[in-house]
Design a protein around this motif. Structure first.
Motif, short mmCIF file in Angstrom:
data_model
loop_
_atom_site.label_atom_id
_atom_site.label_comp_id
_atom_site.label_asym_id
_atom_site.label_seq_id
_atom_site.Cartn_x
_atom_site.Cartn_y
_atom_site.Cartn_z
N VAL A 72 0.84 -1.21 0.00
CA VAL A 72 0.00 0.00 0.00
C VAL A 72 0.87 1.26 0.00
O VAL A 72 0.61 2.21 -0.75
CB VAL A 72 -0.95 -0.02 1.22
CG1 VAL A 72 -1.63 1.34 1.38
CG2 VAL A 72 -2.00 -1.11 1.06
N VAL A 73 1.91 1.26 0.84
CA VAL A 73 2.80 2.43 0.91
C VAL A 73 3.49 2.65 -0.43
O VAL A 73 3.55 3.79 -0.94
CB VAL A 73 3.85 2.24 2.04
CG1 VAL A 73 4.94 3.32 1.94
CG2 VAL A 73 3.17 2.31 3.40
N ILE A 74 4.01 1.57 -1.03
CA ILE A 74 4.70 1.72 -2.32
C ILE A 74 3.74 2.21 -3.39
O ILE A 74 4.07 3.11 -4.18
CB ILE A 74 5.34 0.38 -2.74
CG1 ILE A 74 6.47 -0.01 -1.80
CG2 ILE A 74 5.89 0.47 -4.18
CD1 ILE A 74 7.08 -1.38 -2.07
N THR B 243 11.00 6.32 -6.88
CA THR B 243 10.27 6.16 -5.61
C THR B 243 9.97 4.69 -5.34
O THR B 243 10.18 4.18 -4.23
CB THR B 243 8.97 6.97 -5.65
OG1 THR B 243 9.29 8.36 -5.81
CG2 THR B 243 8.18 6.78 -4.37
N LEU B 244 9.46 4.01 -6.37
CA LEU B 244 9.10 2.59 -6.21
C LEU B 244 10.33 1.76 -5.82
O LEU B 244 10.27 0.96 -4.88
CB LEU B 244 8.48 2.08 -7.52
CG LEU B 244 7.91 0.65 -7.51
CD1 LEU B 244 6.78 0.54 -8.54
CD2 LEU B 244 8.98 -0.39 -7.84
N ILE C 70 12.36 12.23 -2.01
CA ILE C 70 11.60 12.59 -0.81
C ILE C 70 10.42 11.64 -0.61
O ILE C 70 10.17 11.14 0.49
CB ILE C 70 11.12 14.06 -0.90
CG1 ILE C 70 12.32 15.00 -0.84
CG2 ILE C 70 10.14 14.36 0.23
CD1 ILE C 70 11.97 16.47 -1.11
N CYS C 71 9.69 11.38 -1.70
CA CYS C 71 8.56 10.43 -1.61
C CYS C 71 9.06 9.05 -1.19
O CYS C 71 8.43 8.37 -0.37
CB CYS C 71 7.85 10.34 -2.96
SG CYS C 71 6.88 11.82 -3.40
N GLY C 72 10.20 8.64 -1.75
CA GLY C 72 10.77 7.34 -1.40
C GLY C 72 11.18 7.28 0.06
O GLY C 72 10.94 6.28 0.75
N ALA C 73 11.78 8.37 0.56
CA ALA C 73 12.22 8.41 1.96
C ALA C 73 11.04 8.35 2.91
O ALA C 73 11.07 7.64 3.94
CB ALA C 73 13.03 9.68 2.21
N ILE C 74 9.96 9.08 2.57
CA ILE C 74 8.75 9.04 3.42
C ILE C 74 8.18 7.61 3.41
O ILE C 74 7.78 7.08 4.45
CB ILE C 74 7.71 10.04 2.90
CG1 ILE C 74 8.21 11.47 3.10
CG2 ILE C 74 6.36 9.84 3.62
CD1 ILE C 74 7.33 12.53 2.45
N GLY C 75 8.16 7.00 2.22
CA GLY C 75 7.68 5.63 2.12
C GLY C 75 8.51 4.66 2.94
O GLY C 75 7.96 3.76 3.59
N ILE C 76 9.83 4.85 2.95
CA ILE C 76 10.72 3.98 3.73
C ILE C 76 10.39 4.08 5.22
O ILE C 76 10.31 3.07 5.93
CB ILE C 76 12.19 4.36 3.47
CG1 ILE C 76 12.61 3.87 2.08
CG2 ILE C 76 13.11 3.78 4.54
CD1 ILE C 76 13.98 4.35 1.64
#
Length: 812
Positions: A679-681, A713-714, A772-778
């Protein structure tokens, strides 16, 4: 029936008669092992539902003229090739070990007894029988000496059946006591148990918690694929207003990652590699789920003789009793040993010590059985002699019984030679018994038995020693191995028959002697009634019923053919110490498949969610009039996204060492990571794409940059999911994760790969937004992992504990 025919049958068929029957097709032409043929293996691995889906999508991409975007088609070849190679290797290992393990019946030909393979038996062969022998074809009894047959494997009736001359015997049953021979009347596929045996020995990957869990997950995914796929097709071909070529490639890019193409493959490979690895340790896995099953076992019921102790014995002393002379005692023992056509280990030891029989004429015989615990022969004027357990034949309060118990308390095996006042085959035998001598036999404890018991103790697996021997002797062996409770062994003759009461005793005691075959079976059932997963080890005919009823039956290769026939696992080298390796292999399979399932299902979740989000946005554009949104990726993008976050890492992780204890709840644990991570990804990737999306009129470069932004991001979050799945960290796992990161950095920075895969991270603002989107997702994925571990009462580990050394090195 003529006298000539009778004589012919007594000596068996001639070589010429055997050859004639073979030419006439009257041989037992069943395969040595009913494993799948190579053709069946190829067909099963090529013609799969997943390959069919990928094949159709591959053809659609080729129709657009973009061969590069059809790289995912290599998955069809890889899936099929790897599956075929591994299963063929496993088939060869199983077939070779099965030939070594199979029962070899003794037939009479040209007046001589010879051992042959089951398939070499022909119609009218005379087949000899003794305790523990399995009946390989249907037949009619020609000779019988107190012959008792157990047909429980066929009929479910546990009581042995007395067989007389002329009675029918069925393949699949086995001899409990006595001896004789029978004439083969039905061979090959005509035999009663031929089809049952063929079905039971097939190479199979079904009927396991792991496989059923994966099947459940795949069913749910199938239901999700239908609406997600239809929405993607509609969006790409109708809503996006793109030309047919980019519309089709976008649709394929949306559908391909939804298919968990490697999940079933990795499971099959893990099982097959397990078979090959165990085969190298001379362990025959007759039913593949047994690898998984033994890893879930929490109670092991071990027979003493042949499991904790070695099969071989030797006579260390003969203590004459009463007024018997030493010479008379030795003559009686030599006669009993010489006249036993199928001696057990104890009688073999006596025969080796006293090889010269007196030549007495036998007038009656009583073969040994586990129920009565004695055997005997009558020799007319030389007397009626018994050989058996002292605590069964003697008064428990007599001096001789106390002497036998004292000797047995040191771990020695004690037999009583006694003289009876009536023939041994009398209805009320043994009658009045006069003790003649105590035969002291030495049993050697296996040198690896203590280490094996310590391993199971460290893994919180309970050990129950269950033996037909004297309780004091069994307790002495258990105590020498430092088994808890070995110093107060329980005599099974005083155990309750009620299952609940028996289970209460088993909860507190570990060592049992004088256990009858029916009691072994009852003990297994009592333990299972308390929710235990039970493994039973044994080698004798008295273990067959318990082996059959246990969750996992483990037989010794040197054991009776009947025990090997009903067991799921056969230790061909007769080493109890092989069991920890079987447990370890099962844990590797279960633990690693759980890990790779997390990766594949995370991909499925984010792919389905992303398809829904893009599809809903596309439908919304038609309703509310805003710019339509196409799928962000090309098929080549989803291919490289899976390379280093799933494909290669999953293959390595599926074969890596893993000593985590097997637990139930496979589906729940897998979905607890896959769903929140997916879901996050999916959401983070969609947000990154919306930030970069420049509308349907965007230039080719802008579209490429938008797709690259979403892909960065993915990949960032997917690599972090890989890092979570790989925990606890050891050196090779850190290298694996670092290699994945390095590989993606190369793909995004080398000009050739950027051009080849249509990647453009040159827009600093968009790339920064992607990071940034990737870091938030992590952060969100990491928090979800710790929360789910806490809710399930588990301790999240970044690094292994000192006891987890088995996972420190990569097993190649």
């Amino acid at each position: 029936m003529s006298t000539t025919v009778q004589a012919s049958r007594a000596t068996g068929l001639t070589t010429a008669e055997v050859e004639q029957r073979r030419r006439d097709g009257l041989s037992n032409d069943v395969p040595d092992r009913a494993s799948r043929s190579v053709r069946d293996i190829i067909r099963a691995n090529v013609f799969t539902r997943i390959n069919a889906i990928l094949g159709v999508l591959f053809i659609l991409v080729l129709a657009t003229g973009s061969i590069i975007d059809g790289m995912f088609g290599l998955l069809i070849v890889a899936n099929s090739a790897v599956g075929i190679i591994q299963e063929v290797r496993a088939k060869r290992t199983l077939d070779q070990l099965a030939i070594v393990s199979q029962a070899k019946p003794t037939v009479r030909r040209d007046g001589k007894a010879v051992d042959v393979a089951p398939r070499e038996v022909v119609l009218d062969d005379l087949i000899e029988l003794g305790p523990g022998d399995q009946i390989v074809v249907d037949g009619e009894v020609e000779e019988a000496s107190l012959l008792e047959i157990d047909e429980s494997l066929l009929t479910g009736e546990a009581d042995p059946i007395d067989k007389q001359i002329g009675d029918q015997v069925m393949s699949g049953s086995y001899v409990v006591s006595g001896g004789g021979c029978y004439r083969a009347t039905k061979v090959g596929k005509d035999a009663y148990a031929a089809k049952l045996a063929e079905e039971a020995s097939k190479f199979t990957l079904v009927k396991s918690e792991l496989r059923s869990g994966i099947d459940t997950i795949l069913k749910v995914i199938t239901y999700l694929l239908i609406p997600a796929g239809l929405l993607s097709i509609y969006n790409q071909l109708v809503s996006s207003k793109e030309s047919w070529r980019p519309a089709v490639t976008g649709m394929v890019a949306a559908l391909v990652p939804m298919v968990p193409e490697g999940l079933v493959l990795m499971t099959s490979v893990a099982f097959a590699v397990g078979v090959v690895r165990l085969g190298r340790r001379k362990c025959l896995v007759q039913e593949l789920p047994a690898i998984e099953g033994l890893a879930r076992v929490d109670v092991v019921c071990a027979d003493k003789t042949g499991t904790l102790t070695e099969n071989g014995m030797r006579v260390s002393d003969i203590k004459t009793l009463d007024s018997f002379e030493d010479n008379e005692v030795r003559q009686a023992l030599a006669a009993l040993a010489a006249d036993d056509p199928r001696p057990n280990a104890s009688v073999q030891a006596i025969a080796e010590a006293l090889p010269d029989g007196p030549g007495w004429q036998r007038t009656a015989v009583a073969p040994f059985s586990s129920a009565k615990k004695w055997s005997g022969c009558s020799y007319g004027e030389h007397g009626d002699w018994l050989l058996g357990a002292p605590d069964v034949l003697l008064d428990a309060h007599s001096d001789d019984a106390r002497m036998a118990e004292e000797l047995g308390s040191s771990g020695l095996r004690i037999l009583l030679l006694a003289r009876s006042d009536r023939p041994v085959d009398a209805a009320d035998a043994p009658g009045t018994v006069r003790p003649a001598a105590l035969v002291v036999l030495e049993q050697r404890v296996r040198p690896d038995a203590k280490e094996t018991l310590e391993y199971f103790a460290s893994q919180h697996v309970s050990i129950k020693v269950i033996s037909g021997d004297n309780a004091v002797s069994v307790g002495a062996v258990a105590s020498s191995l430092d088994l808890t409770g070995g110093d107060h062994a329980v005599d099974a003759r005083g155990l309750p028959e009620d299952r609940e009461q028996l289970a209460d005793v088993l909860d507190h005691e570990t060592t049992f002697g004088r256990v009858r075959p029916d009691q072994k079976r009852a003990m297994v059932a009592a333990l299972q009634s308390r929710g235990h997963t039970v493994a039973m080890t044994g080698d004798g005919v008295n273990d067959v019923l318990a082996l059959k009823d246990a969750d996992i039956g483990v037989a010794m290769g040197a054991g009776s053919p009947a025990t090997r026939a009903v067991a799921q696992i056969v230790l061909l080298d007769n080493k109890f110490a092989t069991l920890p390796y079987v447990v370890g292999e099962g844990r590797r399979v279960i633990g690693n498949i759980e890990r790779v399932s997390n990766l594949f299902l995370t991909k499925t979740v984010y792919s389905v969610l992303l398809a829904f989000l893009v599809g809903i946005a596309g439908v919304g554009s038609q309703i509310f009039g805003y710019d339509p949104i196409g799928y962000p990726f090309l098929p080549r993008h989803v291919t490289i996204a899976a390379w280093f976050t799933i494909g290669i890492p999953a293959f390595i992780l599926s074969l890596a060492p893993n000593n985590e204890r097997a637990r139930s709840g496979f589906v729940r644990r897998v979905m607890r990571l896959a769903i929140p991570s997916g879901v996050v990804i999916g959401i983070a990737t969609f947000v990154a794409y919306l930030i970069a999306y420049a509308g349907p009129e965007a230039s080719a470069q802008q579209k490429e940059q938008a797709g690259t932004t979403a892909l960065i991001t993915l990949i960032m979050i997917a690599v972090w999911v890989l890092a979570i799945v790989a925990r606890p960290y050891v050196w090779w796992k850190v290298v694996l994760i670092a290699t994945s990161v390095a590989a993606y950095l190369l793909l995004f920075t080398v000009p050739f790969t950027r051009e080849f895969f249509k990647l453009d991270p040159s827009n600093v603002a968009l790339t920064t937004a992607a990071v940034i989107c990737g870091a938030i997702g992590i952060v969100l994925v990491e928090v979800a992992w710790w929360i789910s571990a806490s809710l399930l009462g588990e301790k999240g580990q970044l690094f292994p504990t000192p006891a987890g050394g088995a996972d420190d090195e990569l097993d190649t």
